[in-house]
Motif scaffolding. Sequence first.
Motif, PDB file in Angstrom:
ATOM      1  N   LYS A  27     -24.314  -1.241   2.975  1.00 37.19           N
ATOM      2  CA  LYS A  27     -23.965  -2.495   2.302  1.00 37.19           C
ATOM      3  C   LYS A  27     -23.374  -3.494   3.292  1.00 37.19           C
ATOM      4  CE  LYS A  27     -23.063  -0.599  -2.183  1.00 37.19           C
ATOM      5  NZ  LYS A  27     -22.071   0.362  -2.561  1.00 37.19           N
ATOM      6  N   LEU A  54     -12.675  -3.890   7.971  1.00 40.71           N
ATOM      7  CA  LEU A  54     -11.396  -3.473   7.382  1.00 40.71           C
ATOM      8  C   LEU A  54     -10.914  -2.121   7.902  1.00 40.71           C
ATOM      9  CD1 LEU A  54     -11.934  -4.596   3.697  1.00 40.71           C
ATOM     10  CD2 LEU A  54     -10.371  -5.608   5.345  1.00 40.71           C
ATOM     11  N   GLN A  65      -5.635  -9.856   0.218  1.00 43.52           N
ATOM     12  CA  GLN A  65      -6.003  -9.502  -1.164  1.00 43.52           C
ATOM     13  C   GLN A  65      -7.485  -9.128  -1.299  1.00 43.52           C
ATOM     14  OE1 GLN A  65      -4.287  -8.739  -3.680  1.00 43.52           O
ATOM     15  NE2 GLN A  65      -2.265  -9.564  -3.259  1.00 43.52           N
ATOM     16  N   ILE A  66      -7.936  -8.241  -0.418  1.00 46.79           N
ATOM     17  CA  ILE A  66      -9.322  -7.786  -0.515  1.00 46.79           C
ATOM     18  C   ILE A  66      -9.367  -6.463  -1.280  1.00 46.79           C
ATOM     19  CG2 ILE A  66     -11.396  -7.098   0.773  1.00 46.79           C
ATOM     20  CD1 ILE A  66     -10.568 -10.044   1.163  1.00 46.79           C
ATOM     21  N   VAL A  67     -10.218  -6.395  -2.281  1.00 47.65           N
ATOM     22  CA  VAL A  67     -10.375  -5.174  -3.060  1.00 47.65           C
ATOM     23  C   VAL A  67     -11.821  -4.692  -2.965  1.00 47.65           C
ATOM     24  CG1 VAL A  67     -10.374  -4.223  -5.396  1.00 47.65           C
ATOM     25  CG2 VAL A  67      -8.536  -5.738  -4.690  1.00 47.65           C
ATOM     26  N   SER A  69     -15.698  -4.694  -1.394  1.00 40.04           N
ATOM     27  CA  SER A  69     -16.335  -4.788  -0.091  1.00 40.04           C
ATOM     28  C   SER A  69     -17.842  -4.685  -0.305  1.00 40.04           C
ATOM     29  CB  SER A  69     -15.827  -3.649   0.793  1.00 40.04           C
ATOM     30  OG  SER A  69     -16.677  -3.492   1.905  1.00 40.04           O
TER      31      SER A  69
ATOM     32  N   ASP B  99       2.123  -2.398  -3.558  1.00 39.79           N
ATOM     33  CA  ASP B  99       1.023  -3.293  -3.218  1.00 39.79           C
ATOM     34  C   ASP B  99       0.594  -3.993  -4.501  1.00 39.79           C
ATOM     35  OD1 ASP B  99      -1.055  -4.617  -2.094  1.00 39.79           O
ATOM     36  OD2 ASP B  99      -2.180  -2.841  -1.462  1.00 39.79           O
ATOM     37  N   HIS B 100       0.836  -5.278  -4.524  1.00 42.32           N
ATOM     38  CA  HIS B 100       0.430  -6.030  -5.700  1.00 42.32           C
ATOM     39  C   HIS B 100      -0.974  -6.563  -5.482  1.00 42.32           C
ATOM     40  CE1 HIS B 100       0.478 -10.002  -8.017  1.00 42.32           C
ATOM     41  NE2 HIS B 100       0.170  -9.042  -8.853  1.00 42.32           N
ATOM     42  N   ILE B 101      -1.901  -6.100  -6.290  1.00 46.48           N
ATOM     43  CA  ILE B 101      -3.289  -6.531  -6.144  1.00 46.48           C
ATOM     44  C   ILE B 101      -3.531  -7.707  -7.066  1.00 46.48           C
ATOM     45  CG2 ILE B 101      -5.695  -5.857  -6.507  1.00 46.48           C
ATOM     46  CD1 ILE B 101      -5.075  -3.273  -5.256  1.00 46.48           C
ATOM     47  N   HIS B 102      -3.766  -8.815  -6.436  1.00 48.65           N
ATOM     48  CA  HIS B 102      -3.929 -10.034  -7.210  1.00 48.65           C
ATOM     49  C   HIS B 102      -5.357 -10.516  -7.058  1.00 48.65           C
ATOM     50  CE1 HIS B 102      -3.041 -13.952  -8.842  1.00 48.65           C
ATOM     51  NE2 HIS B 102      -3.704 -14.459  -7.837  1.00 48.65           N
ATOM     52  N   ILE B 103      -6.089 -10.491  -8.147  1.00 48.19           N
ATOM     53  CA  ILE B 103      -7.472 -10.966  -8.086  1.00 48.19           C
ATOM     54  C   ILE B 103      -7.604 -12.159  -9.011  1.00 48.19           C
ATOM     55  CG2 ILE B 103      -9.889 -10.342  -8.385  1.00 48.19           C
ATOM     56  CD1 ILE B 103      -8.975  -7.410  -8.211  1.00 48.19           C
ATOM     57  N   TYR B 114     -21.726  -4.112  -4.503  1.00 45.41           N
ATOM     58  CA  TYR B 114     -20.499  -4.011  -3.703  1.00 45.41           C
ATOM     59  C   TYR B 114     -19.811  -2.717  -4.059  1.00 45.41           C
ATOM     60  CZ  TYR B 114     -18.678  -5.725  -8.125  1.00 45.41           C
ATOM     61  OH  TYR B 114     -18.387  -5.863  -9.442  1.00 45.41           O
ATOM     62  N   ASP B 115     -18.731  -2.412  -3.379  1.00 41.30           N
ATOM     63  CA  ASP B 115     -17.952  -1.231  -3.727  1.00 41.30           C
ATOM     64  C   ASP B 115     -16.456  -1.549  -3.645  1.00 41.30           C
ATOM     65  OD1 ASP B 115     -17.297  -1.099  -1.003  1.00 41.30           O
ATOM     66  OD2 ASP B 115     -19.093   0.090  -0.598  1.00 41.30           O
ATOM     67  N   LEU B 116     -15.642  -0.539  -3.906  1.00 39.07           N
ATOM     68  CA  LEU B 116     -14.192  -0.757  -3.909  1.00 39.07           C
ATOM     69  C   LEU B 116     -13.554  -0.313  -2.605  1.00 39.07           C
ATOM     70  CD1 LEU B 116     -12.967   0.282  -7.484  1.00 39.07           C
ATOM     71  CD2 LEU B 116     -13.039  -1.992  -6.496  1.00 39.07           C
ATOM     72  N   GLU B 117     -14.368  -0.294  -1.553  1.00 36.80           N
ATOM     73  CA  GLU B 117     -13.876   0.205  -0.280  1.00 36.80           C
ATOM     74  C   GLU B 117     -12.619  -0.542   0.185  1.00 36.80           C
ATOM     75  OE1 GLU B 117     -15.441   2.935   0.551  1.00 36.80           O
ATOM     76  OE2 GLU B 117     -14.135   3.282   2.276  1.00 36.80           O
ATOM     77  N   GLY B 118     -12.560  -1.830  -0.148  1.00 38.44           N
ATOM     78  CA  GLY B 118     -11.374  -2.624   0.222  1.00 38.44           C
ATOM     79  C   GLY B 118     -10.115  -2.020  -0.373  1.00 38.44           C
ATOM     80  N   LEU B 119     -10.209  -1.610  -1.637  1.00 38.53           N
ATOM     81  CA  LEU B 119      -9.072  -0.986  -2.311  1.00 38.53           C
ATOM     82  C   LEU B 119      -8.741   0.366  -1.686  1.00 38.53           C
ATOM     83  CD1 LEU B 119      -7.086  -0.944  -4.730  1.00 38.53           C
ATOM     84  CD2 LEU B 119      -8.902   0.118  -6.055  1.00 38.53           C
ATOM     85  N   ILE B 121      -9.251   1.295   1.350  1.00 40.37           N
ATOM     86  CA  ILE B 121      -8.636   1.091   2.660  1.00 40.37           C
ATOM     87  C   ILE B 121      -7.169   0.685   2.505  1.00 40.37           C
ATOM     88  CG2 ILE B 121      -8.686  -0.413   4.699  1.00 40.37           C
ATOM     89  CD1 ILE B 121     -11.801  -0.386   4.361  1.00 40.37           C
ATOM     90  N   ARG B 122      -6.930  -0.201   1.558  1.00 42.37           N
ATOM     91  CA  ARG B 122      -5.562  -0.644   1.276  1.00 42.37           C
ATOM     92  C   ARG B 122      -4.674   0.514   0.899  1.00 42.37           C
ATOM     93  NH1 ARG B 122      -5.839  -6.184  -2.232  1.00 42.37           N
ATOM     94  NH2 ARG B 122      -3.593  -6.131  -2.389  1.00 42.37           N
ATOM     95  N   TYR B 125      -4.123   2.977   3.742  1.00 39.06           N
ATOM     96  CA  TYR B 125      -3.192   2.410   4.719  1.00 39.06           C
ATOM     97  C   TYR B 125      -1.764   2.536   4.202  1.00 39.06           C
ATOM     98  CZ  TYR B 125      -1.089  -1.040   7.844  1.00 39.06           C
ATOM     99  OH  TYR B 125      -0.304  -1.672   8.770  1.00 39.06           O
ATOM    100  N   LEU B 143      -9.120  -4.355 -13.263  1.00 38.27           N
ATOM    101  CA  LEU B 143     -10.223  -4.688 -12.360  1.00 38.27           C
ATOM    102  C   LEU B 143     -11.473  -5.099 -13.135  1.00 38.27           C
ATOM    103  CD1 LEU B 143     -10.432  -1.998  -9.559  1.00 38.27           C
ATOM    104  CD2 LEU B 143      -9.844  -4.392  -9.317  1.00 38.27           C
TER     105      LEU B 143
END
Lengths: 102, 479
Positions: A27, A54, A65-67, A69, B99-103, B114-119, B121-122, B125, B143
């Motif tokens: 992706k 990332l 604020q990335i969720v 990807s 971690d406050h996730i603000h979308i 897409y996927d939730l890879e960003g979440l 990774i967060r 971390y 979400l």
Amino acid sequence: MNKKKRLLATTEDKLVLVLYVSGMSPKSMEAIENINRICADQLENSFELEIIDLYKHPELAAEQQIVFSPSLVKRFPLPKKTLVGTFADSEKVIKGLGILFK
Amino acid sequence: MTMKLSLKEIFPKTPSGIEGLDEITGGGLPKGRPTLICGSAGCGKTLMGIQFLVKGITEYHEPGVFVSFEETVKDLAANVQSLGFDLEKMIGEKKLRIDHIHIEKTEIQETGEYDLEGLFIRLNYAIDQIGAKRVVLDTIESLFGGMENTTLLRSELKRLFQWLKDKGVTAIITGERGESTLTRQGLEEYVSDCVILLDFRVIDQIATRRLRIVKYRGSMHGTNEYPFLIDESGISVLPITSLKLNHSTSSEILSYGHAGLDKLFKGNGFFRGNSTLVTGSAGTSKTMLATYFALSSCERKEPVLFFSFEESPDQLIRNMQSVGLKLKPFIKSGLLNIHSSRPSLSGLEMHLLVIHKLISEHKPKTVIIDPISSLVTVGNNSEVRAMLVRLMDLLKVNQINAFFTALTHPQSADYFDFTVDAVSSLADTWIRLTNHSDAGIRSRTLSIVKSRGMGHSNEINEFVIGDKGIKLKNNSSAK
């Protein structure tokens, strides 16, 4: 990195885009390819594109604020806008970025 | 059955830090696995999550990560400050990360897969930064709001829960109650290890919070609905202590605090850990007998917890002073604790929970509930009986001398009175007081209806009340 970050303050005409991807996933690769193509075809030189992995900068995910990807963030001009996905549909991307053509 | 023996090793548990919950679950939440907590808005999901993390940090030295999809760090910290949870300090000490996730949904547009890879990774971390062992995701279903591709999100959440397992963190995932499912997005299908349902309902204008373990894979757990309380020390759940009748009994004999009354029993008093019920209509001096009972315990230097549902502590002290019973010195020395509240202020379960809490706080040897009948007015009959059994059980297990008074109506027979019916079979000793008028004079009587394991007087003893308290007439040795 830092050098790139400073690009935030660019001239008014330029579109400032940041693409967040997660490693070399299919992706991610597809998104990078599509964005490069769209930018080259439609935006010519009036853009700045930064690509951030990332995995290499995990702290940025929370900071920016990335969720989802891949995520493409339009930083400038305002309003801020985030596009998620692989950007296969270039028309949707252009529209989503709010670009008007003369 | 052979499997049961090894379950403890296969499914280790993490103490939740929520009072009572660990007892119901037999040790806590499944260690290294996600638990789903669901319930409607305002039922205490977020607080349960925070308490799980805070207690993890303060009591079990396990750092925690809180991922908030709704409230900001500032709001969260402010909301739980009144419970004495100093989130900012824990964040400073690197024991907690929020971690406050603000979308901003209006800013997001979907253009393909897409996927939730960003979440991921967060989260990864945040966990690695402080070496977190506990994670709370509150409320991940937000979400879904505004996103088109829910199938994709669903499969990503499934992956997330698996990822949490692989990471080995004990996680709580909260979910809002759906219309026909436990959570709006059916998360219960993915989190299959432990599901806890919280409920907040109003019965007869009294709000009660309840908790139920819907499932807990590979573990025995209580299946009832348990009332829980949110107060200044956080959430506590009222477990039903074992309803087996296997408590130890004592043959030590204690005094009722009144020589005349003691004399009516063969053993000159009552067995330690007994429960005594006193019934009578209004003005038959039930409270006075209760006060004798309290004073005798104080004189033995054994702490007393006195629940007074009809009089304030000051009123009780003053009224008892008038018949020569002095409570004040024992209040000052801390042996006597009077707890007054209006019975209708909260539900029956809440009263029991408060009683439960105060008992574990004060560790009394004697508990007086005056009157127990006023508690009955706040619940329905079947509930009341179950609750009274629990209460009796709690007192018995702790070998506490119990004294209950119950108000009866002069005309009705005892057996038609619900409280008496419910309590009398549970109580070991039953004293009945009456107050009737003959030939222009009101006379008071006291009789013993039953006394388990001890012979007792069968007479109806007349008594009078004077400056020095109760005086039994037929009894030469009475004070």
